[in-house]
Design a protein around this motif. Structure first.
Motif, short mmCIF file in Angstrom:
data_model
loop_
_atom_site.label_atom_id
_atom_site.label_comp_id
_atom_site.label_asym_id
_atom_site.label_seq_id
_atom_site.Cartn_x
_atom_site.Cartn_y
_atom_site.Cartn_z
N ASP A 1 0.93 9.83 -9.13
CA ASP A 1 1.50 10.16 -10.45
C ASP A 1 0.73 9.49 -11.59
OD1 ASP A 1 3.40 11.59 -9.10
OD2 ASP A 1 4.89 9.96 -9.12
N GLN A 2 -0.33 8.81 -11.23
CA GLN A 2 -1.16 8.10 -12.20
C GLN A 2 -0.38 7.03 -12.97
OE1 GLN A 2 -3.14 10.97 -14.73
NE2 GLN A 2 -4.45 11.72 -13.04
N ALA A 3 0.65 6.48 -12.26
CA ALA A 3 1.40 5.37 -12.85
C ALA A 3 0.65 4.06 -12.69
CB ALA A 3 2.78 5.26 -12.18
N VAL A 4 -0.21 3.99 -11.65
CA VAL A 4 -1.10 2.84 -11.46
C VAL A 4 -2.51 3.39 -11.30
CG1 VAL A 4 0.67 1.37 -10.42
CG2 VAL A 4 -0.78 2.82 -8.96
N ALA A 5 -3.42 2.51 -11.52
CA ALA A 5 -4.81 2.93 -11.39
C ALA A 5 -5.13 3.26 -9.93
CB ALA A 5 -5.73 1.84 -11.89
N GLN A 6 -5.96 4.23 -9.73
CA GLN A 6 -6.36 4.64 -8.38
C GLN A 6 -7.04 3.49 -7.65
OE1 GLN A 6 -5.61 7.67 -7.13
NE2 GLN A 6 -6.42 7.05 -5.10
N GLN A 7 -7.75 2.65 -8.39
CA GLN A 7 -8.45 1.54 -7.75
C GLN A 7 -7.46 0.53 -7.18
OE1 GLN A 7 -11.81 1.24 -7.32
NE2 GLN A 7 -11.22 -0.51 -6.02
N ASP A 8 -6.31 0.35 -7.88
CA ASP A 8 -5.31 -0.59 -7.37
C ASP A 8 -4.77 -0.12 -6.02
OD1 ASP A 8 -5.69 -2.12 -9.58
OD2 ASP A 8 -3.98 -1.29 -10.69
N TYR A 9 -4.53 1.21 -5.91
CA TYR A 9 -4.06 1.73 -4.63
C TYR A 9 -5.12 1.56 -3.55
CZ TYR A 9 -3.09 5.01 -0.89
OH TYR A 9 -2.91 5.57 0.34
N THR A 10 -6.38 1.79 -3.91
CA THR A 10 -7.47 1.64 -2.93
C THR A 10 -7.53 0.21 -2.44
OG1 THR A 10 -8.72 3.42 -3.98
CG2 THR A 10 -9.93 1.92 -2.53
N ALA B 1 0.84 -1.20 0.00
CA ALA B 1 0.00 0.00 0.00
C ALA B 1 0.87 1.25 0.00
CB ALA B 1 -0.93 0.00 1.21
N ASP B 2 1.94 1.22 0.75
CA ASP B 2 2.83 2.38 0.77
C ASP B 2 3.49 2.61 -0.60
OD1 ASP B 2 2.21 2.75 3.43
OD2 ASP B 2 4.01 1.75 4.21
N ARG B 3 3.81 1.54 -1.34
CA ARG B 3 4.43 1.67 -2.66
C ARG B 3 3.45 2.20 -3.68
NH1 ARG B 3 6.20 -3.64 -3.78
NH2 ARG B 3 7.96 -3.20 -2.39
N TYR B 4 2.18 1.78 -3.57
CA TYR B 4 1.18 2.23 -4.55
C TYR B 4 0.77 3.68 -4.34
CZ TYR B 4 0.10 -2.27 -6.78
OH TYR B 4 0.15 -3.41 -7.53
N LYS B 5 0.95 4.19 -3.17
CA LYS B 5 0.44 5.53 -2.90
C LYS B 5 1.07 6.60 -3.81
CE LYS B 5 -0.37 8.83 0.85
NZ LYS B 5 -0.22 9.09 2.28
N PRO B 6 2.42 6.71 -3.93
CA PRO B 6 2.98 7.75 -4.82
C PRO B 6 2.71 7.45 -6.31
CG PRO B 6 4.72 6.38 -3.92
CD PRO B 6 3.48 6.00 -3.21
#
Length: 396
Positions: free
Chosen positions: A136-145, A127-132
């Motif tokens: 930066d829209q490098a991953v989908a927002q849903q993946d971070y959620t 989760a900490d890796r997906y947050k930045p």
């Protein structure tokens, strides 16, 4: 010849009759002289005093505290760790239940906690890796959620397994059954090898605190209400001391104190429960012992103590005493005496300070008779007058 004897007989008859009459009059004249002899009596000066108001009531001893030794987990008893009848202290181990099942459960809970902590750590890192990257829209927002939710779920799992481990440790600790209170323990109701359960009816054993110890007493509600009325009128001063009479008739050497009286009346017996507390350093008093108590529920003030021999009852049961009246005449006085203490009557009405109460020589006087009065503490007492003793007590 016959005529002369006849004359002599007639001449001697009146003379003999005169002598007989003279002797009879002499005998009769002596009786009044003995009756006129003034009797001597002993008296005491009336003083007011305070006396304890004691009543004798049945009672039964009860432990000051009582703790039931109960298992909190189910299992087989492996060992008993105490001697029956000995003094045990709070927290002291008393029984050992087979701990193998509970130790295994604790080990399993510990392993589950470690696994949950590892999963939670990995979820948090992801989760900490997906947050930045999501910013930066490098991953989908849903993946971070989803990663953040997985991290929180893993953290909650860690808390659950930690609680499960704590519960398992508690159950493991409960396999050693401790003493709930300090006191003397009774017999063990279960032996090694017995299966015990957490919700069983009977305790494993019972611990009682016997120093101090309670005595539960029953008093009728009518006498208690009368006592409270006398308290309100000021005729009695409360003290609350209790004496104990054991089953063999001996008196317990340590007095107790009245702790409280129940606030309700038993509807089946019409009595009120009282409770007294006694020190019991030698363990003489045991729970369940039947005793008799002398409860001092107060002090009765301004009463007169009269020796039992100085008080009599009339045919109607009324109490009377003899006192010295005007001119040293014996007077009968009606009094109120409802109870005794030792060998004395407690007189609550009919006598006042300064009255001279006749306590000795009552058997030889009657009301209205003049008497010679001496204090009842006088060495010569109330003996009859001795002709060899010229000294005569003065009338008072």
């Amino acid at each position: 010849m016959f005529h002369s004897r006849r004359l002599a007989s007639l001449a001697g008859g009146p003379a003999m009759l005169a002598v007989s009459l003279a002797l009879a009059l002499s005998a009769c004249s002596g009786a009044p002289q003995r009756d006129k002899k003034t009797p001597q009596v002993g008296f005491s000066q009336v003083t007011l005093t305070d006396v304890p108001l004691e009543i004798e009531l049945p009672g039964r001893t009860a432990p000051f505290r009582q703790g039931q030794v109960r298992p909190q987990v189910s299992g087989v008893l492996m060992r008993r760790l105490f001697t029956e009848g000995q003094l045990v202290h709070q927290g002291q181990p008393l029984y050992q239940i087979d701990p193998s099942v509970y130790r295994a459960a604790a080990d399993q809970a510990a392993a589950n906690l470690v696994s949950a902590q590892a999963s939670a750590e990995a979820a948090k890192v992801k989760a900490d890796r997906y947050k930045p990257l999501a910013q930066d829209q490098a991953v989908a927002q849903q993946d971070y959620t989803d990663a953040a939710a997985a991290a929180r779920t893993s953290a909650a799992s860690v808390a659950q397994y930690r609680a499960a481990l704590a519960s398992a440790k508690v159950n493991l600790r409960f396999t050693t059954v401790p003493a709930p209170i300090t006191g003397r323990i009774g017999r063990s109701l279960y032996t090694e090898g017995a299966l015990v359960t957490a919700n069983q009816t009977d305790p494993l054993s019972v611990i009682s605190t016997l120093d101090p110890i309670y005595v539960d007493i029953q008093q009728s509600s009518a006498s208690l209400m009368k006592l409270r009325k006398e308290f309100a009128d000021g005729g009695i001063k409360e003290v609350g001391k209790v004496k104990l009479i054991l089953e063999d008739g001996s008196e317990y050497p340590i007095p107790g104190t009245l702790e409280f009286s129940e606030v309700t009346v038993d509807t089946t017996t019409g009595t009120v429960a009282l409770r007294a507390k006694f020190a019991n350093p030698d363990g003489t008093l045991l729970p369940g012992l039947f005793v008799r108590t002398r409860v001092s529920q107060g002090k009765q003030s301004k009463v007169v103590m009269v020796p039992q021999g100085a008080l009599s009852r009339d045919p109607r049961g009324g109490a009377t005493v003899m006192v010295l009246g005007t001119g040293n005449k014996a007077e009968i006085r009606k009094v109120t005496a409802d109870r005794t203490i030792g060998d004395q009557w407690v007189v609550t009405d009919g006598l006042k300070p300064g009255d001279k109460l006749i306590t000795q020589g009552l058997g030889k006087i009657r009301p209205g008779q003049v008497v010679i009065a001496v204090p009842d503490s006088t060495p010569q007492g109330i003996k009859a007058h001795d002709k060899s003793s010229p000294q005569k007590p003065s009338a008072k």
